[in-house]
Scaffold this active site. Structure first.
Site, PDB file in Angstrom:
ATOM      1  N   HIS A  17       0.807  -1.234   0.000  1.00 29.46           N
ATOM      2  CA  HIS A  17       0.000   0.000   0.000  1.00 29.46           C
ATOM      3  C   HIS A  17       0.837   1.280   0.000  1.00 29.46           C
ATOM      4  CE1 HIS A  17       1.110  -0.261   4.185  1.00 29.46           C
ATOM      5  NE2 HIS A  17       0.685   0.988   4.357  1.00 29.46           N
ATOM      6  N   GLY A  19       3.364   1.802  -2.013  1.00 29.67           N
ATOM      7  CA  GLY A  19       3.977   1.967  -3.327  1.00 29.67           C
ATOM      8  C   GLY A  19       3.160   2.838  -4.260  1.00 29.67           C
ATOM      9  N   VAL A  21       1.571   1.940  -6.977  1.00 29.28           N
ATOM     10  CA  VAL A  21       0.293   1.298  -7.304  1.00 29.28           C
ATOM     11  C   VAL A  21      -0.575   1.136  -6.062  1.00 29.28           C
ATOM     12  CG1 VAL A  21      -0.767  -0.827  -8.150  1.00 29.28           C
ATOM     13  CG2 VAL A  21       1.277   0.077  -9.275  1.00 29.28           C
ATOM     14  N   SER A 113       3.594  -7.594 -15.180  1.00 29.60           N
ATOM     15  CA  SER A 113       4.196  -6.465 -15.867  1.00 29.60           C
ATOM     16  C   SER A 113       4.321  -6.814 -17.349  1.00 29.60           C
ATOM     17  CB  SER A 113       5.578  -6.217 -15.261  1.00 29.60           C
ATOM     18  OG  SER A 113       6.387  -5.547 -16.192  1.00 29.60           O
ATOM     19  N   SER A 114       4.413  -5.779 -18.174  1.00 26.51           N
ATOM     20  CA  SER A 114       4.505  -6.037 -19.613  1.00 26.51           C
ATOM     21  C   SER A 114       5.842  -6.680 -19.999  1.00 26.51           C
ATOM     22  CB  SER A 114       4.315  -4.736 -20.392  1.00 26.51           C
ATOM     23  OG  SER A 114       5.276  -3.795 -19.990  1.00 26.51           O
ATOM     24  N   CYS A 115       6.831  -6.694 -19.070  1.00 25.50           N
ATOM     25  CA  CYS A 115       8.123  -7.293 -19.414  1.00 25.50           C
ATOM     26  C   CYS A 115       8.070  -8.814 -19.413  1.00 25.50           C
ATOM     27  CB  CYS A 115       9.225  -6.785 -18.504  1.00 25.50           C
ATOM     28  SG  CYS A 115       9.044  -7.392 -16.859  1.00 25.50           S
ATOM     29  N   TYR A 142      13.530 -10.645 -13.197  1.00 24.61           N
ATOM     30  CA  TYR A 142      12.261 -10.019 -12.777  1.00 24.61           C
ATOM     31  C   TYR A 142      11.101 -10.603 -13.588  1.00 24.61           C
ATOM     32  CZ  TYR A 142       8.863  -6.142 -12.338  1.00 24.61           C
ATOM     33  OH  TYR A 142       7.742  -5.377 -12.127  1.00 24.61           O
ATOM     34  N   LYS A 146       7.713 -12.623 -12.488  1.00 18.76           N
ATOM     35  CA  LYS A 146       6.374 -12.110 -12.834  1.00 18.76           C
ATOM     36  C   LYS A 146       5.563 -13.179 -13.580  1.00 18.76           C
ATOM     37  CE  LYS A 146       6.124  -8.605 -10.826  1.00 18.76           C
ATOM     38  NZ  LYS A 146       4.974  -8.225 -10.055  1.00 18.76           N
ATOM     39  N   PRO A 169       0.107  -4.727 -16.261  1.00 18.15           N
ATOM     40  CA  PRO A 169       0.125  -3.298 -16.619  1.00 18.15           C
ATOM     41  C   PRO A 169       1.321  -2.908 -17.469  1.00 18.15           C
ATOM     42  CG  PRO A 169       0.186  -3.622 -14.225  1.00 18.15           C
ATOM     43  CD  PRO A 169       0.467  -4.945 -14.863  1.00 18.15           C
ATOM     44  N   LEU A 172       3.874   2.575 -15.704  1.00 20.45           N
ATOM     45  CA  LEU A 172       2.953   3.395 -14.901  1.00 20.45           C
ATOM     46  C   LEU A 172       3.670   4.650 -14.433  1.00 20.45           C
ATOM     47  CD1 LEU A 172       1.706   0.422 -12.733  1.00 20.45           C
ATOM     48  CD2 LEU A 172       0.537   1.405 -14.716  1.00 20.45           C
ATOM     49  N   HIS A 185      11.921   4.421 -13.126  1.00 21.03           N
ATOM     50  CA  HIS A 185      11.583   4.223 -14.535  1.00 21.03           C
ATOM     51  C   HIS A 185      11.801   5.538 -15.289  1.00 21.03           C
ATOM     52  CE1 HIS A 185       9.194   0.868 -12.670  1.00 21.03           C
ATOM     53  NE2 HIS A 185       9.891   0.243 -13.586  1.00 21.03           N
TER      54      HIS A 185
HETATM   55  N1  LIG Z   1       5.749   0.989 -11.693  1.00 18.63           N
HETATM   56  C1  LIG Z   1       5.489   0.489 -12.875  1.00 18.63           C
HETATM   57  O1  LIG Z   1       5.721   1.134 -13.922  1.00 18.63           O
HETATM   58  C2  LIG Z   1       4.895  -0.891 -13.002  1.00 18.63           C
HETATM   59  C3  LIG Z   1       4.617  -1.346 -14.296  1.00 18.63           C
HETATM   60  C4  LIG Z   1       4.066  -2.606 -14.451  1.00 18.63           C
HETATM   61  C5  LIG Z   1       3.788  -3.389 -13.335  1.00 18.63           C
HETATM   62  N2  LIG Z   1       4.061  -2.934 -12.091  1.00 18.63           N
HETATM   63  C6  LIG Z   1       3.758  -3.843 -10.955  1.00 18.63           C
HETATM   64  O2  LIG Z   1       2.959  -3.189 -10.001  1.00 18.63           O
HETATM   65  C7  LIG Z   1       3.293  -3.674  -8.692  1.00 18.63           C
HETATM   66  C8  LIG Z   1       3.600  -2.478  -7.784  1.00 18.63           C
HETATM   67  O3  LIG Z   1       4.631  -1.683  -8.356  1.00 18.63           O
HETATM   68  P1  LIG Z   1       4.945  -0.213  -7.833  1.00 18.63           P
HETATM   69  O4  LIG Z   1       5.464   0.557  -8.978  1.00 18.63           O
HETATM   70  O5  LIG Z   1       3.806   0.292  -7.017  1.00 18.63           O
HETATM   71  O6  LIG Z   1       6.180  -0.529  -6.859  1.00 18.63           O
HETATM   72  P2  LIG Z   1       6.679   0.336  -5.601  1.00 18.63           P
HETATM   73  O7  LIG Z   1       6.221   1.730  -5.736  1.00 18.63           O
HETATM   74  O8  LIG Z   1       8.119   0.059  -5.463  1.00 18.63           O
HETATM   75  O9  LIG Z   1       5.886  -0.323  -4.396  1.00 18.63           O
HETATM   76  C9  LIG Z   1       6.114  -1.652  -4.010  1.00 18.63           C
HETATM   77  C10 LIG Z   1       5.487  -1.875  -2.667  1.00 18.63           C
HETATM   78  O10 LIG Z   1       5.776  -3.234  -2.267  1.00 18.63           O
HETATM   79  C11 LIG Z   1       6.243  -3.199  -0.941  1.00 18.63           C
HETATM   80  N3  LIG Z   1       7.180  -4.290  -0.673  1.00 18.63           N
HETATM   81  C12 LIG Z   1       8.267  -4.644  -1.410  1.00 18.63           C
HETATM   82  N4  LIG Z   1       8.887  -5.686  -0.846  1.00 18.63           N
HETATM   83  C13 LIG Z   1       8.191  -5.994   0.276  1.00 18.63           C
HETATM   84  C14 LIG Z   1       8.340  -6.966   1.289  1.00 18.63           C
HETATM   85  N5  LIG Z   1       9.347  -7.870   1.270  1.00 18.63           N
HETATM   86  N6  LIG Z   1       7.432  -7.009   2.287  1.00 18.63           N
HETATM   87  C15 LIG Z   1       6.422  -6.110   2.330  1.00 18.63           C
HETATM   88  N7  LIG Z   1       6.216  -5.166   1.404  1.00 18.63           N
HETATM   89  C16 LIG Z   1       7.101  -5.095   0.388  1.00 18.63           C
HETATM   90  C17 LIG Z   1       6.944  -1.871  -0.786  1.00 18.63           C
HETATM   91  O11 LIG Z   1       7.058  -1.561   0.564  1.00 18.63           O
HETATM   92  P3  LIG Z   1       7.980  -0.333   1.074  1.00 18.63           P
HETATM   93  O12 LIG Z   1       7.111   0.871   0.905  1.00 18.63           O
HETATM   94  O13 LIG Z   1       8.284  -0.660   2.467  1.00 18.63           O
HETATM   95  O14 LIG Z   1       9.185  -0.301   0.172  1.00 18.63           O
HETATM   96  C18 LIG Z   1       5.998  -0.968  -1.569  1.00 18.63           C
HETATM   97  O15 LIG Z   1       4.915  -0.595  -0.752  1.00 18.63           O
HETATM   98  C19 LIG Z   1       4.475  -4.621  -8.869  1.00 18.63           C
HETATM   99  O16 LIG Z   1       3.999  -5.929  -8.885  1.00 18.63           O
HETATM  100  C20 LIG Z   1       5.016  -4.264 -10.242  1.00 18.63           C
HETATM  101  O17 LIG Z   1       5.587  -5.392 -10.862  1.00 18.63           O
HETATM  102  C21 LIG Z   1       4.613  -1.685 -11.896  1.00 18.63           C
END
Ligand SMILES: NC(=O)c1ccc[n+]([C@@H]2O[C@H](COP(=O)([O-])OP(=O)(O)OC[C@H]3O[C@@H](n4cnc5c(N)ncnc54)[C@H](OP(=O)(O)O)[C@@H]3O)[C@@H](O)[C@H]2O)c1
Length: 329
Positions: A17, A19, A21, A113-115, A142, A146, A169, A172, A185
């Site tokens: 929550h 992050g 997303v 993810s799209s990757c 990665y 995924k 997705p 983002l 990114h």
């Molecule tokens: N960003 C993009 O462009 C993008 C694109 C496609 C797909 N996605 C997918 O969307 C999802 C979220 O991405 P995001 O961009 O929101 O990433 P983000 O901003 O880095 O947020 C990730 C979240 O996961 C938490 N987390 C990571 N490791 C953890 C652990 N071991 N235990 C508990 N919490 C943990 C983090 O906690 P902390 O706050 O403590 O670090 C953070 O709240 C991912 O699955 C990613 O693959 C993202």
């Protein structure tokens, strides 16, 4: 707008929550009137630890789960921390999916993810391109994690009848993004560079590549809306792409950022640095057919994100870590 039939007092766990997303999903759920949103910080619950995750699920008994936690980053982070990217993500997907099964979660939405698609997949990339060719080597660990997430959801669905679905997705962006120049990114990294050039009175900004690569960007509040939509209306065993279906060159993106942030600046393209894949676009016809399309165009999303960054620059994620500037998509 779409119909939301889940009771507003259902227990909904948003994993990740804090992050980009996760915070947007929480905003969207609150806006829809959900009153019982469960969250846990990384200190309270390390999602890589199955025993801790089971303990938390037993104690909290969520009805619905948004699995949007993970170790995420751009090309530099993927290249330098491949072990973290494969281990963390495989473990997080596995522990949450398994606990979702053990503790009777009614529905779980997993985000990939799209990757996940092959490096040379025909563009735009359809869901059917999965596992049809070799992955992009720079983020293969990665991507493998995924893909394993999709297969986990499908396997638990098949063997145990769990209602677990997957969305993939595109790139983002939005408020609460990671602005660290080494781990972020391309869009947040470029936004930060242009903003810092404006603050420092600099008028030339150096960017990696030629700017010719084409990319797709989805505003994170639209993604959160799509997540809620899928939770309400998507029951398919196969994953579904989540994007806009609209592509833009990195050059056009950079020019838009300059127009919004620092109109007198110019870009010096460093053509000796890599552009990345020439094109990365999702085919979103499956999602459109199910009934969802994005609502925020790129310029509006950039305006909103920059308004957020300007007000939050001092404590935006990644800004306090001074790193050498490296930019690539
Ligand atoms: N960003 C993009 O462009 C993008 C694109 C496609 C797909 N996605 C997918 O969307 C999802 C979220 O991405 P995001 O961009 O929101 O990433 P983000 O901003 O880095 O947020 C990730 C979240 O996961 C938490 N987390 C990571 N490791 C953890 C652990 N071991 N235990 C508990 N919490 C943990 C983090 O906690 P902390 O706050 O403590 O670090 C953070 O709240 C991912 O699955 C990613 O693959 C993202």
């Amino acid at each position: 707008m779409f119909e939301i039939s889940t009771p507003r007092d259902a227990k909904i766990y948003v994993a990740g929550h804090h992050g980009l997303v996760g915070a947007a999903v929480v905003r969207r759920l609150e806006q829809a009137g959900f009153t019982n949103i469960l969250v846990a910080t990384r200190d309270q619950l390390d999602l890589r630890d199955q025993a801790a995750v089971n303990y938390w699920f037993r104690a909290n008994r969520p009805d619905y789960v948004y699995l949007v936690a993970g170790t995420v980053g751009g090309i530099w982070a993927n290249a330098n921390r491949p072990a973290d990217f494969i281990y963390d993500n495989m473990m997080i997907h596995a522990t949450v999916v398994h606990a979702g099964y053990l503790f009777g979660v009614q529905k779980l939405l997993y985000l990939g993810s799209s990757c996940i698609y092959p490096r040379l997949a025909p563009q735009p990339m359809t869901e059917g391109a999965l596992l049809t060719g070799l992955l992009e080597p720079t983020n293969e660990p990665y991507a493998i994690a995924k893909i394993a997430g999709i297969k986990l959801c499908q396997a638990y669905r098949k063997q145990y009848g769990c209602n677990f679905v997957s969305g993939m997705p595109t790139n983002l962006f939005g408020p609460n993004d990671n602005f660290d120049l080494q781990t972020s990114h391309v869009l947040p990294a470029l936004m930060r560079k242009v903003h810092e050039a404006r603050l420092g009175g600099r008028h030339e900004i150096e960017v990696w590549g030629t700017g010719s690569a084409m990319r797709e960007f989805l505003y994170v509040d639209d993604l959160a809306d799509a997540c809620l939509f899928l939770m309400e209306h998507y029951e398919d065993d196969g994953h579904v792409n989540i994007g806009t279906g609209v592509e833009v060159s990195i050059r056009e993106l950079a020019e838009t950022l300059i127009e919004v942030i620092h109109p007198t600046a110019t870009i010096r393209w460093d053509a000796n640095k890599p552009d990345g894949a020439p094109r990365k676009l999702l085919d979103v016809s499956k999602l459109t057919k199910v009934g969802w399309t994005h609502g925020t165009d790129l310029r509006t999303g950039i305006d909103k994100t920059y308004a957020w960054l300007e007000s939050n620059f001092g404590h935006a994620r990644g800004v306090d870590h001074e790193q050498p500037a490296t930019l690539s998509s």
